[in-house]
Write an enzyme that holds these catalytic residues in place. Sequence first.
Site, PDB file in Angstrom:
ATOM      1  N   ARG A 102       0.881  -1.177   0.000  1.00 16.53           N
ATOM      2  CA  ARG A 102       0.000   0.000   0.000  1.00 16.53           C
ATOM      3  C   ARG A 102       0.912   1.219   0.000  1.00 16.53           C
ATOM      4  O   ARG A 102       1.713   1.396   0.924  1.00 16.53           O
ATOM      5  CB  ARG A 102      -0.912  -0.007   1.231  1.00 16.53           C
ATOM      6  CG  ARG A 102      -1.609   1.328   1.453  1.00 16.53           C
ATOM      7  CD  ARG A 102      -2.724   1.254   2.451  1.00 16.53           C
ATOM      8  NE  ARG A 102      -3.864   0.546   1.898  1.00 16.53           N
ATOM      9  CZ  ARG A 102      -5.080   0.545   2.443  1.00 16.53           C
ATOM     10  NH1 ARG A 102      -5.307   1.220   3.547  1.00 16.53           N
ATOM     11  NH2 ARG A 102      -6.060  -0.120   1.886  1.00 16.53           N
ATOM     12  N   HIS A 129      -7.302   0.756  -6.472  1.00 14.98           N
ATOM     13  CA  HIS A 129      -7.528  -0.117  -5.307  1.00 14.98           C
ATOM     14  C   HIS A 129      -8.210  -1.409  -5.806  1.00 14.98           C
ATOM     15  O   HIS A 129      -9.363  -1.678  -5.490  1.00 14.98           O
ATOM     16  CB  HIS A 129      -8.405   0.611  -4.288  1.00 14.98           C
ATOM     17  CG  HIS A 129      -8.375   0.012  -2.905  1.00 14.98           C
ATOM     18  ND1 HIS A 129      -7.583  -1.056  -2.560  1.00 14.98           N
ATOM     19  CD2 HIS A 129      -9.055   0.351  -1.769  1.00 14.98           C
ATOM     20  CE1 HIS A 129      -7.767  -1.354  -1.293  1.00 14.98           C
ATOM     21  NE2 HIS A 129      -8.647  -0.523  -0.791  1.00 14.98           N
ATOM     22  N   GLN A 132     -10.084  -4.056  -3.510  1.00 19.22           N
ATOM     23  CA  GLN A 132     -11.383  -3.615  -2.999  1.00 19.22           C
ATOM     24  C   GLN A 132     -12.484  -3.851  -4.033  1.00 19.22           C
ATOM     25  O   GLN A 132     -13.569  -4.337  -3.697  1.00 19.22           O
ATOM     26  CB  GLN A 132     -11.317  -2.130  -2.617  1.00 19.22           C
ATOM     27  CG  GLN A 132     -12.607  -1.617  -2.014  1.00 19.22           C
ATOM     28  CD  GLN A 132     -12.902  -2.250  -0.664  1.00 19.22           C
ATOM     29  OE1 GLN A 132     -12.069  -2.204   0.234  1.00 19.22           O
ATOM     30  NE2 GLN A 132     -14.073  -2.851  -0.502  1.00 19.22           N
ATOM     31  N   CYS A 268     -16.265   1.326   0.559  1.00 17.08           N
ATOM     32  CA  CYS A 268     -15.084   0.497   0.866  1.00 17.08           C
ATOM     33  C   CYS A 268     -14.682   0.588   2.335  1.00 17.08           C
ATOM     34  O   CYS A 268     -13.969  -0.276   2.825  1.00 17.08           O
ATOM     35  CB  CYS A 268     -13.926   0.883  -0.046  1.00 17.08           C
ATOM     36  SG  CYS A 268     -13.337   2.569   0.179  1.00 17.08           S
TER      37      CYS A 268
HETATM   38  N1  NVA Z   1     -10.033   6.436  -1.379  1.00 15.65           N
HETATM   39  C1  NVA Z   1      -9.655   6.033  -0.046  1.00 15.65           C
HETATM   40  C2  NVA Z   1      -9.879   4.560   0.131  1.00 15.65           C
HETATM   41  C3  NVA Z   1      -9.537   4.043   1.507  1.00 15.65           C
HETATM   42  C4  NVA Z   1      -9.665   2.547   1.611  1.00 15.65           C
HETATM   43  C5  NVA Z   1      -8.201   6.403   0.205  1.00 15.65           C
HETATM   44  O1  NVA Z   1      -7.385   6.256  -0.704  1.00 15.65           O
HETATM   45  O2  NVA Z   1      -7.904   6.856   1.315  1.00 15.65           O
HETATM   46  N1   CP Z   2     -11.133  -0.446   2.416  1.00 18.32           N
HETATM   47  C1   CP Z   2      -9.871  -0.498   2.862  1.00 18.32           C
HETATM   48  O1   CP Z   2      -8.917  -0.711   2.101  1.00 18.32           O
HETATM   49  O2   CP Z   2      -9.750  -0.330   4.197  1.00 18.32           O
HETATM   50  P1   CP Z   2      -8.406  -0.096   5.034  1.00 18.32           P
HETATM   51  O3   CP Z   2      -7.889   1.271   4.674  1.00 18.32           O
HETATM   52  O4   CP Z   2      -8.833  -0.200   6.463  1.00 18.32           O
HETATM   53  O5   CP Z   2      -7.413  -1.165   4.658  1.00 18.32           O
END
Ligand code: NVA
Ligand code: CP
Length: 313
Positions: A102, A129, A132, A268
């Site tokens: 990540r 992502h 997800q 998500c």
């Molecule tokens: N769009 C959000 C998704 C979190 C799972 C982010 O990138 O923070």
């Molecule tokens: N939806 C998702 O990726 O959640 P986290 O940021 O908790 O991993």
Amino acid sequence: MRHYLQFKDFRAEEYAHLFERAASIKRRFKNYERYQPLADRTLAMIFEKASTRTRVSFEAGMYQMGGSVVHLTTGDSQMGRAEPIEDSARVISRMVDIVMIRTFEHTKIERFAANSRVPVINGLTNEFHPCQILADLFTFIEARGMNQRGIVDADCLKGRVVAWVGDGNNMANTWLQAAEILGFTVHVSTPSGYEIDPVVAGIKNSACYKVFKNPRDACRDADLVTTDVWTSMGFEAENETRRSAFADWRVDSAMMALAKPDALFMHCLPAHRGEEVTAEVIDGPQSVVWDEAENRMHVQKALMEYLLLGRIG
Ligand code: NVA
Ligand code: CP
């Protein structure tokens, strides 16, 4: 060797396989049946941003399949002290069997993958992502495309309408890629200045999405309404500006009422009740957000099985 960096890295028939495997792996999990095809395999998880679901789903999933995990963050590894990502990839991938990352810019995960001896999975970048959306699609299939005996019909996605209300972010880009590959349409509504960019999203077929100024129009007759936080990780400095720009992009019961009567709501997570979605919607009968979160684990187990062992079953 394959990586999973974007949704478009796999073909439709590979997704059909993954959805079947996820259903089978989930059934075994629910029946407390041991399934440990990844004994002696190790997953390295590298987090440069916070996580709850991604960490727990990959970590629990890997242990359930008989393997083990190593958890690294920028702060507690040499990656936070400027060791080049290429060198980190060369070293880590000599010691583990699969890597989940990540991070921020998508180019960073691409550079890691280019120097990795083992498969690399995108656990979220600024642009995408895919894990997800894999879970979201499986959740839709479970709700609308599976018969009593648990037979998966991935074709149930074809011709459907998904309403995306909110930011033109990593989730939105990944929905567009999924629509192009699996044959549905995304009705996108974002505030001005936060539009999707089809070039960043990496889609060729503009027929897979339609843009709506008014979020209500995007929701009309949709099979699924979905949204995400107004401020994604890494964009916190824009929080206040975004809060006013997104005020009309809150999914509420009136928006849900414009969608099909059996429309589902997904997010998500993490969610901010009263910002991008009202409590009434996210905690209401059309919401499948808890199944959606749980399914991260089942689909990612299927994904790791596929990347490490190929087609099984
Ligand atoms: N769009 C959000 C998704 C979190 C799972 C982010 O990138 O923070
Ligand atoms: N939806 C998702 O990726 O959640 P986290 O940021 O908790 O991993």
